[in-house]
Write an enzyme that holds these catalytic residues in place. Structure first.
Site, PDB file in Angstrom:
ATOM      1  N   LYS A  26       0.823  -1.216   0.000  1.00 30.54           N
ATOM      2  CA  LYS A  26       0.000   0.000   0.000  1.00 30.54           C
ATOM      3  C   LYS A  26       0.862   1.273   0.000  1.00 30.54           C
ATOM      4  O   LYS A  26       2.072   1.211   0.287  1.00 30.54           O
ATOM      5  CB  LYS A  26      -0.941  -0.043   1.212  1.00 30.54           C
ATOM      6  CG  LYS A  26      -1.898  -1.247   1.182  1.00 30.54           C
ATOM      7  CD  LYS A  26      -2.899  -1.181   2.337  1.00 30.54           C
ATOM      8  CE  LYS A  26      -3.830  -2.384   2.317  1.00 30.54           C
ATOM      9  NZ  LYS A  26      -4.864  -2.293   3.381  1.00 30.54           N
ATOM     10  N   TYR A  66     -12.814  -1.602  -3.207  1.00 36.73           N
ATOM     11  CA  TYR A  66     -13.251  -1.679  -1.809  1.00 36.73           C
ATOM     12  C   TYR A  66     -14.765  -1.503  -1.663  1.00 36.73           C
ATOM     13  O   TYR A  66     -15.233  -1.138  -0.584  1.00 36.73           O
ATOM     14  CB  TYR A  66     -12.518  -0.628  -0.971  1.00 36.73           C
ATOM     15  CG  TYR A  66     -11.059  -0.980  -0.726  1.00 36.73           C
ATOM     16  CD1 TYR A  66     -10.702  -2.050   0.096  1.00 36.73           C
ATOM     17  CD2 TYR A  66     -10.027  -0.251  -1.317  1.00 36.73           C
ATOM     18  CE1 TYR A  66      -9.377  -2.385   0.321  1.00 36.73           C
ATOM     19  CE2 TYR A  66      -8.692  -0.576  -1.099  1.00 36.73           C
ATOM     20  CZ  TYR A  66      -8.383  -1.647  -0.276  1.00 36.73           C
ATOM     21  OH  TYR A  66      -7.062  -1.979  -0.047  1.00 36.73           O
ATOM     22  N   PHE A  74     -15.087   4.355   7.630  1.00 36.98           N
ATOM     23  CA  PHE A  74     -13.735   4.677   7.180  1.00 36.98           C
ATOM     24  C   PHE A  74     -13.577   4.618   5.663  1.00 36.98           C
ATOM     25  O   PHE A  74     -12.457   4.775   5.139  1.00 36.98           O
ATOM     26  CB  PHE A  74     -12.708   3.741   7.838  1.00 36.98           C
ATOM     27  CG  PHE A  74     -12.962   2.268   7.605  1.00 36.98           C
ATOM     28  CD1 PHE A  74     -12.575   1.652   6.429  1.00 36.98           C
ATOM     29  CD2 PHE A  74     -13.584   1.495   8.580  1.00 36.98           C
ATOM     30  CE1 PHE A  74     -12.801   0.296   6.215  1.00 36.98           C
ATOM     31  CE2 PHE A  74     -13.817   0.134   8.375  1.00 36.98           C
ATOM     32  CZ  PHE A  74     -13.416  -0.460   7.189  1.00 36.98           C
ATOM     33  N   ARG A 102      -2.203 -14.617   4.763  1.00 38.07           N
ATOM     34  CA  ARG A 102      -2.815 -13.828   5.844  1.00 38.07           C
ATOM     35  C   ARG A 102      -2.057 -14.034   7.154  1.00 38.07           C
ATOM     36  O   ARG A 102      -1.928 -13.117   7.963  1.00 38.07           O
ATOM     37  CB  ARG A 102      -4.307 -14.131   5.958  1.00 38.07           C
ATOM     38  CG  ARG A 102      -5.057 -13.440   4.803  1.00 38.07           C
ATOM     39  CD  ARG A 102      -6.519 -13.733   4.775  1.00 38.07           C
ATOM     40  NE  ARG A 102      -7.295 -13.044   5.788  1.00 38.07           N
ATOM     41  CZ  ARG A 102      -7.718 -11.794   5.699  1.00 38.07           C
ATOM     42  NH1 ARG A 102      -7.407 -11.056   4.656  1.00 38.07           N
ATOM     43  NH2 ARG A 102      -8.468 -11.270   6.647  1.00 38.07           N
ATOM     44  N   THR A 108      -5.190  -7.143  10.879  1.00 37.25           N
ATOM     45  CA  THR A 108      -5.462  -5.865  10.194  1.00 37.25           C
ATOM     46  C   THR A 108      -4.847  -4.692  10.964  1.00 37.25           C
ATOM     47  O   THR A 108      -4.246  -3.795  10.377  1.00 37.25           O
ATOM     48  CB  THR A 108      -6.987  -5.647  10.066  1.00 37.25           C
ATOM     49  OG1 THR A 108      -7.541  -6.780   9.391  1.00 37.25           O
ATOM     50  CG2 THR A 108      -7.313  -4.392   9.285  1.00 37.25           C
ATOM     51  N   ARG A 119       2.810  -6.767   8.854  1.00 39.61           N
ATOM     52  CA  ARG A 119       2.162  -5.568   9.414  1.00 39.61           C
ATOM     53  C   ARG A 119       2.817  -5.150  10.728  1.00 39.61           C
ATOM     54  O   ARG A 119       2.924  -3.954  11.013  1.00 39.61           O
ATOM     55  CB  ARG A 119       0.665  -5.810   9.572  1.00 39.61           C
ATOM     56  CG  ARG A 119      -0.061  -5.727   8.223  1.00 39.61           C
ATOM     57  CD  ARG A 119      -1.506  -6.063   8.353  1.00 39.61           C
ATOM     58  NE  ARG A 119      -2.251  -5.807   7.125  1.00 39.61           N
ATOM     59  CZ  ARG A 119      -3.367  -6.436   6.803  1.00 39.61           C
ATOM     60  NH1 ARG A 119      -3.865  -7.366   7.613  1.00 39.61           N
ATOM     61  NH2 ARG A 119      -4.003  -6.151   5.691  1.00 39.61           N
ATOM     62  N   ASN A 129      -2.018   0.129   6.811  1.00 40.19           N
ATOM     63  CA  ASN A 129      -1.484  -1.141   7.317  1.00 40.19           C
ATOM     64  C   ASN A 129      -0.604  -1.895   6.312  1.00 40.19           C
ATOM     65  O   ASN A 129      -0.531  -3.118   6.344  1.00 40.19           O
ATOM     66  CB  ASN A 129      -2.622  -2.010   7.876  1.00 40.19           C
ATOM     67  CG  ASN A 129      -3.641  -2.401   6.831  1.00 40.19           C
ATOM     68  OD1 ASN A 129      -3.516  -2.006   5.677  1.00 40.19           O
ATOM     69  ND2 ASN A 129      -4.624  -3.178   7.211  1.00 40.19           N
ATOM     70  N   HIS A 132      -2.130  -5.540   1.637  1.00 45.45           N
ATOM     71  CA  HIS A 132      -3.437  -6.178   1.500  1.00 45.45           C
ATOM     72  C   HIS A 132      -3.205  -7.654   1.211  1.00 45.45           C
ATOM     73  O   HIS A 132      -2.263  -8.016   0.521  1.00 45.45           O
ATOM     74  CB  HIS A 132      -4.197  -5.558   0.323  1.00 45.45           C
ATOM     75  CG  HIS A 132      -5.446  -6.306  -0.046  1.00 45.45           C
ATOM     76  ND1 HIS A 132      -6.631  -6.138   0.622  1.00 45.45           N
ATOM     77  CD2 HIS A 132      -5.662  -7.263  -0.987  1.00 45.45           C
ATOM     78  CE1 HIS A 132      -7.538  -6.951   0.092  1.00 45.45           C
ATOM     79  NE2 HIS A 132      -6.978  -7.644  -0.885  1.00 45.45           N
ATOM     80  N   GLU A 143      -9.968 -10.195  -7.259  1.00 51.06           N
ATOM     81  CA  GLU A 143      -9.017  -9.083  -7.081  1.00 51.06           C
ATOM     82  C   GLU A 143      -7.852  -9.180  -8.070  1.00 51.06           C
ATOM     83  O   GLU A 143      -7.390  -8.164  -8.606  1.00 51.06           O
ATOM     84  CB  GLU A 143      -8.507  -9.071  -5.635  1.00 51.06           C
ATOM     85  CG  GLU A 143      -9.610  -8.707  -4.649  1.00 51.06           C
ATOM     86  CD  GLU A 143      -9.244  -8.937  -3.195  1.00 51.06           C
ATOM     87  OE1 GLU A 143     -10.118  -8.725  -2.333  1.00 51.06           O
ATOM     88  OE2 GLU A 143      -8.097  -9.327  -2.909  1.00 51.06           O
TER      89      GLU A 143
HETATM   90  P1  CMP Z   1      -7.465  -4.503   4.219  1.00 47.82           P
HETATM   91  O1  CMP Z   1      -7.926  -5.582   5.158  1.00 47.82           O
HETATM   92  O2  CMP Z   1      -6.358  -4.770   3.286  1.00 47.82           O
HETATM   93  O3  CMP Z   1      -8.741  -3.995   3.390  1.00 47.82           O
HETATM   94  C1  CMP Z   1      -9.702  -3.175   4.015  1.00 47.82           C
HETATM   95  C2  CMP Z   1      -8.969  -1.998   4.596  1.00 47.82           C
HETATM   96  O4  CMP Z   1      -9.774  -1.053   5.267  1.00 47.82           O
HETATM   97  C3  CMP Z   1      -8.019  -2.483   5.687  1.00 47.82           C
HETATM   98  O5  CMP Z   1      -7.003  -3.246   5.104  1.00 47.82           O
HETATM   99  C4  CMP Z   1      -7.587  -1.155   6.261  1.00 47.82           C
HETATM  100  O6  CMP Z   1      -6.638  -0.514   5.418  1.00 47.82           O
HETATM  101  C5  CMP Z   1      -8.907  -0.392   6.197  1.00 47.82           C
HETATM  102  N1  CMP Z   1      -9.564  -0.404   7.508  1.00 47.82           N
HETATM  103  C6  CMP Z   1     -10.108  -1.451   8.140  1.00 47.82           C
HETATM  104  N2  CMP Z   1     -10.611  -1.073   9.341  1.00 47.82           N
HETATM  105  C7  CMP Z   1     -10.364   0.250   9.441  1.00 47.82           C
HETATM  106  C8  CMP Z   1     -10.642   1.215  10.445  1.00 47.82           C
HETATM  107  N3  CMP Z   1     -11.281   0.886  11.587  1.00 47.82           N
HETATM  108  N4  CMP Z   1     -10.258   2.482  10.222  1.00 47.82           N
HETATM  109  C9  CMP Z   1      -9.636   2.831   9.073  1.00 47.82           C
HETATM  110  N5  CMP Z   1      -9.339   1.939   8.081  1.00 47.82           N
HETATM  111  C10 CMP Z   1      -9.694   0.672   8.272  1.00 47.82           C
END
Ligand code: CMP
Length: 154
Positions: A26, A66, A74, A102, A108, A119, A129, A132, A143
């Site tokens: 990212k 997304y 968010f 994963r 996450t 991460r 983070n 992905h 994807e």
């Molecule tokens: P990812 O799981 O790759 O894809 C969905 C993304 O949404 C996740 O990574 C984060 O980058 C973002 N995300 C998930 N939860 C939150 C949150 N509570 N606040 C901001 N961003 C979020």
């Protein structure tokens, strides 16, 4: 779309099941100079890179990619973040790819991620983070096809 092209597209999706996953490095990790470190973690863990590109998502790309999160509070922040600079998109191959990847990237929220995960090492917050990883074989196929044509997958 011609029948031949459809068949190739479907074949790519089938080939992506169970042993392939999709990832993005990212914008935060790219900005912080972690492309090399993250790719090293990925290949050292036994993943083979079968497709890869350095690119930047448009707002429309990010909103579509997304879309599942569009009702989340968010969502706007996520789209802003994912479009603010370049990313590395890749398809990775390994037995049990989705689950193993994963585990390699960790939770996450980097605060909850295990030691040694990507991460934990490179992410700064739940939103920014670093990487992905697809959450299912079906999403890995969708994807991967979002970012790559059949001719870009090896
Ligand atoms: P990812 O799981 O790759 O894809 C969905 C993304 O949404 C996740 O990574 C984060 O980058 C973002 N995300 C998930 N939860 C939150 C949150 N509570 N606040 C901001 N961003 C979020």
């Amino acid at each position: 779309m011609s029948c031949g092209i459809k068949r190739i597209f479907a074949q790519n999706l089938i080939e992506m099941s169970t042993n392939r996953t999709f990832t993005m490095i990212k914008p935060d990790a790219v900005e912080n100079g972690h492309i090399g470190g993250i790719l090293d973690k990925i290949t050292s863990a036994g993943f083979k890179i079968v497709a890869m590109k350095y690119t930047q998502l448009s707002k429309r790309d990010a909103q579509e990619f997304y879309a599942i999160h569009k009702e989340r509070p968010f969502f706007g922040e996520l789209v802003e973040f994912m479009t603010r600079g370049p990313i590395v998109a890749a398809i990775l191959e390994k037995d049990n790819a989705v689950e193993d990847f994963r585990a390699l990237i960790g939770a996450t929220n980097p605060a909850d991620a295990a030691e040694g995960t990507i991460r934990k090492m490179y992410a700064t917050s739940i939103g920014e983070n670093a990487v992905h990883g697809s959450d299912s074989d079906e999403n890995a196929a969708i994807e991967g096809a979002f970012h790559f044509s059949g001719r870009e997958i090896f």
